[in-house]
Design an enzyme around this catalytic site. Structure first.
Site, short mmCIF file in Angstrom:
data_model
loop_
_atom_site.label_atom_id
_atom_site.label_comp_id
_atom_site.label_asym_id
_atom_site.label_seq_id
_atom_site.Cartn_x
_atom_site.Cartn_y
_atom_site.Cartn_z
N GLN A 1 38.70 10.31 31.38
CA GLN A 1 38.94 11.37 30.40
C GLN A 1 39.77 10.86 29.22
O GLN A 1 39.49 11.18 28.07
CB GLN A 1 39.67 12.54 31.10
CG GLN A 1 39.75 13.81 30.26
CD GLN A 1 38.39 14.49 30.11
OE1 GLN A 1 37.49 14.25 30.91
NE2 GLN A 1 38.24 15.30 29.08
N GLU B 1 37.26 3.97 56.29
CA GLU B 1 38.48 3.83 57.10
C GLU B 1 38.97 5.21 57.56
O GLU B 1 40.17 5.49 57.59
CB GLU B 1 39.56 3.11 56.29
CG GLU B 1 40.41 2.15 57.12
CD GLU B 1 39.72 0.82 57.41
OE1 GLU B 1 38.63 0.84 57.99
OE2 GLU B 1 40.29 -0.23 57.09
#
Lengths: 261, 397
Positions: free
Chosen positions: B339, B366
């Site tokens: 952004q 994970e």
């Protein structure tokens, strides 16, 4: 064989370097490190050691302020065996002549067959200390080697000149300087970092060397930086537009005006 | 701008200095191209291995660096800030050595660990299967005892370094049926074992410099001396390693977020609108401030968990909190970095869109962040004791 490598602690060349009011290099405001050009010297010393008998010892020697121990330590982390740091307030502001005097007197106190230097420092950049050292030590100076080999008592280098490539050799003991073309310096390993903590580093003052404080430092300097000006900011380049076939001539004229051709 | 750090020893500070040097000169210049061309940088791992960075959290006597997690994780973060595929790879390698280091016999450790920690070998970790991800006990890969060997058959999904690793830590079923937690055992399988093959790498959204592949086990014969722990202890070994692995990912995600923040700040200082740098517009500066707060929060959270681990305290819940916070924050920070760079951020000429793609998977692997919340929720339900612990001073040799 005993090898001494001379290294300098310099302001980080990638940082925004400045001068002090007295035109000496600002060594406080900028992070310092082992001069990159001296890393090549350490690397060549270590390569020579790797190829020699086991009893070859590399001592790294630095003349500089308190923080210069960082440069010594980095060289020890890379694999040098021990360090000597000459530190004395009187040395501040020394020119190349005085620096070479202190280095030479220190080297005389260290067993040495071979003294290895970088081609120049990245701050002063004069590149004269190796030749001065050979003169002061009374041994041959084999300088600016881009390829180095040691066989027995003979050190042979390749020196790349503008017009020729020379092979130069000398017999030990001698002073050798190596260029940034001599082979990339190794990174320390973590084991090297750990091992360096246990390696001996001696700190010597001028009196340890028997050097008179009046013969070094700013007061004794033969050369003085009178003034410094920051390099002007980079200006926009010149763009040659070829609209009528005159582009090639414009390019040639530009290069000729800058003496490139 | 590298992060400001507090480190426990001078050697740790020197270690971070070495890592920054390596990262700046050897990793950062290559990351964008390797990611764009989906090239696995095997030589980078050799370089890190020679520098002693692939065995940092393991004992010196087996060739490790004997560093606390507090230090090891900050190394991972520094690597992750420049190249998260490599950061993930170092974490996965450490995880692949975990079972052997913690549950191997002395004989097994002496025999295998020095090569694994010394830097020449690269490890991988085979737990998930196509139908057994968040619920690893659902696995169906079999290890059948046959004389002095086990024979492995099945497929393991999402294997980081699959096809490139030198050894695979493999969880396989020695008894019971899918769903049975007790029948799983752990094996250390060399890459050149007959019958072990890697599928073509997955075509991923991000981390494209890291190869991820399904590993196929077709009658792979593994000597019984390569079984880690007892038969049936495999899941326990796998899960014990996961807590540490989650800390590794939390650190890499923090590095990734730091890297994105650094890009955003540098851009915001250069880019001008309405006559001044956009960082001097409050609306934009507040976005950057929130990003900084998110990065610092992530770092503090994983370090808090690491210090518990280093003190020998339970840290499972804190590892899940760290993984959750660091990866969710990395997703937010990298999205905001795009952004800040506006249209340029959305192009592949700038690295932030890649960082954003890389952050996404960190919320998934994970242990998904939903699983992390489950772990944390269960701990809350059980009620954790409000213990007070006095820090033990680390030995500094």
């Amino acid at each position: 064989m005993n090898i001494v490598v001379c290294v300098k602690y310099v302001p980080d060349a990638t940082a925004d370097r400045k001068f002090e009011d007295d035109n000496t290099v600002d060594r406080v405001g900028v992070d310092g490190l082992l001069s990159e050009l001296d890393e090549y010297a350490v690397e060549q010393a270590l390569q020579i050691k790797d190829k020699q008998a086991d009893d070859t010892e590399v001592t790294v020697l630095s003349v500089g302020p308190e923080n210069a121990t960082d440069a010594v330590r980095k060289a020890l982390q890379m694999g040098a065996d021990k360090g000597v740091h000459v530190v004395d307030d009187a040395i501040a502001g020394s020119d190349a002549l005085a620096t070479s005097l202190v280095l030479a007197e220190a080297i005389k106190k260290i067993p040495h067959d071979l003294v290895v230097c970088g081609m120049a420092s990245t701050d002063g950049g004069m590149g004269v200390v190796p030749a001065m050292l050979s003169e002061r030590l009374g041994v041959p100076g084999v300088t600016l080697g881009s390829e180095i080999s040691v066989e027995g008592e003979t050190v042979k280098i390749r020196r790349d000149g503008d017009a020729s490539t020379d092979t130069i050799e000398g017999s030990l003991p001698l002073v050798l300087s190596v260029t940034d073309q001599s082979g990339e310096a190794r990174y320390p390993s973590f084991k090297g970092i750990m091992a360096a903590k246990k390696k001996p580093v001696e700190t010597w003052s001028l009196s340890d060397l028997g050097v008179d404080a009046g013969s070094v430092g700013a007061g004794a300097a033969w050369s003085v930086v009178e003034s410094t000006d920051a390099r002007p900011p980079r200006t926009a380049g010149e763009i040659v537009t070829d609209e009528d076939g005159s582009g090639a001539k414009a390019l040639v004229d530009f290069l000729a005006s800058k003496k490139f051709i | 701008m590298p992060a400001s750090r507090v480190l426990p020893t001078e050697e740790a500070a020197d270690l971070i200095g070495l890592v920054r040097d390596l990262v700046t000169k050897e990793l950062a210049p290559r990351a964008a191209e390797a990611e764009a061309t989906e090239t696995f940088p095997r030589d980078v791992f050799r370089l890190l291995g020679r520098a002693g960075l692939l065995g940092l959290p393991y004992p010196e006597e087996y060739g490790g660096g004997a560093q606390p997690y507090e230090v090891y994780l900050q190394v991972l973060e520094e690597i992750g800030a420049a190249w998260s595929s490599v950061g993930v790879g170092v974490s996965v390698h450490a995880l692949s050595c975990f079972g052997l280091a913690t549950r191997g016999t002395e004989e097994q450790r002496q025999k295998f660990l020095p090569d694994m920690l010394g830097g020449d070998l690269l490890g991988a970790y085979c737990l998930s299967e196509p139908q057994a991800g968040s619920d690893p006990a659902a696995m169906s890969t079999r290890a059948r005892r046959d004389g002095d060997d086990y024979v492995l058959d099945g497929a393991k999904a999402w294997t980081t370094h699959g096809g490139h690793a030198d050894f695979y830590k493999v969880m396989a079923r020695t008894s019971g049926e899918p769903g049975d937690r007790a029948g799983i055992s752990c094996f250390l399988v060399p890459a050149d074992a007959a019958g072990l093959t890697a599928d073509a790498p997955e075509k991923k959204m991000g981390l494209t410099g890291s190869a991820t592949a399904t590993m196929r086990f077709d009658g792979v014969r593994v000597p019984a001396e390569r079984r880690l722990g007892e038969e049936g202890e495999g899941l326990k070994i796998a899960l014990a390693g996961l807590d540490s692995g989650r800390l590794g990912i939390a650190a890499v995600a923090t590095g990734l977020a730091q890297g994105a923040l650094d890009q955003a700040v540098a851009y915001a200082q250069e880019r001008e609108t309405f006559g001044r740098a956009i960082i001097d517009h409050q609306g934009l500066a507040f976005v950057l401030a929130d990003m900084e707060a998110a990065v610092e929060t992530a770092r503090a959270t994983y370090l808090a968990a690491a210090r518990r681990k280093d003190q020998g305290l339970p840290f499972s819940t804190q590892a899940s909190v760290a993984k959750l916070v660091a990866t969710d924050n990395a997703m937010k920070v990298t999205t905001d970095a795009v952004q800040v760079l506006g249209g340029y951020g959305y192009t592949r000429d700038f690295p932030v869109e890649r960082y954003m793609r890389e952050a996404k998977v960190m919320q998934i692997f994970e242990g998904t962040n939903q699983i992390q919340r489950m772990v944390i929720g269960r701990a809350l339900a059980k009620g954790a004791p409000a213990t007070l612990h006095v820090t033990q001073q680390q030995e500094t040799s």
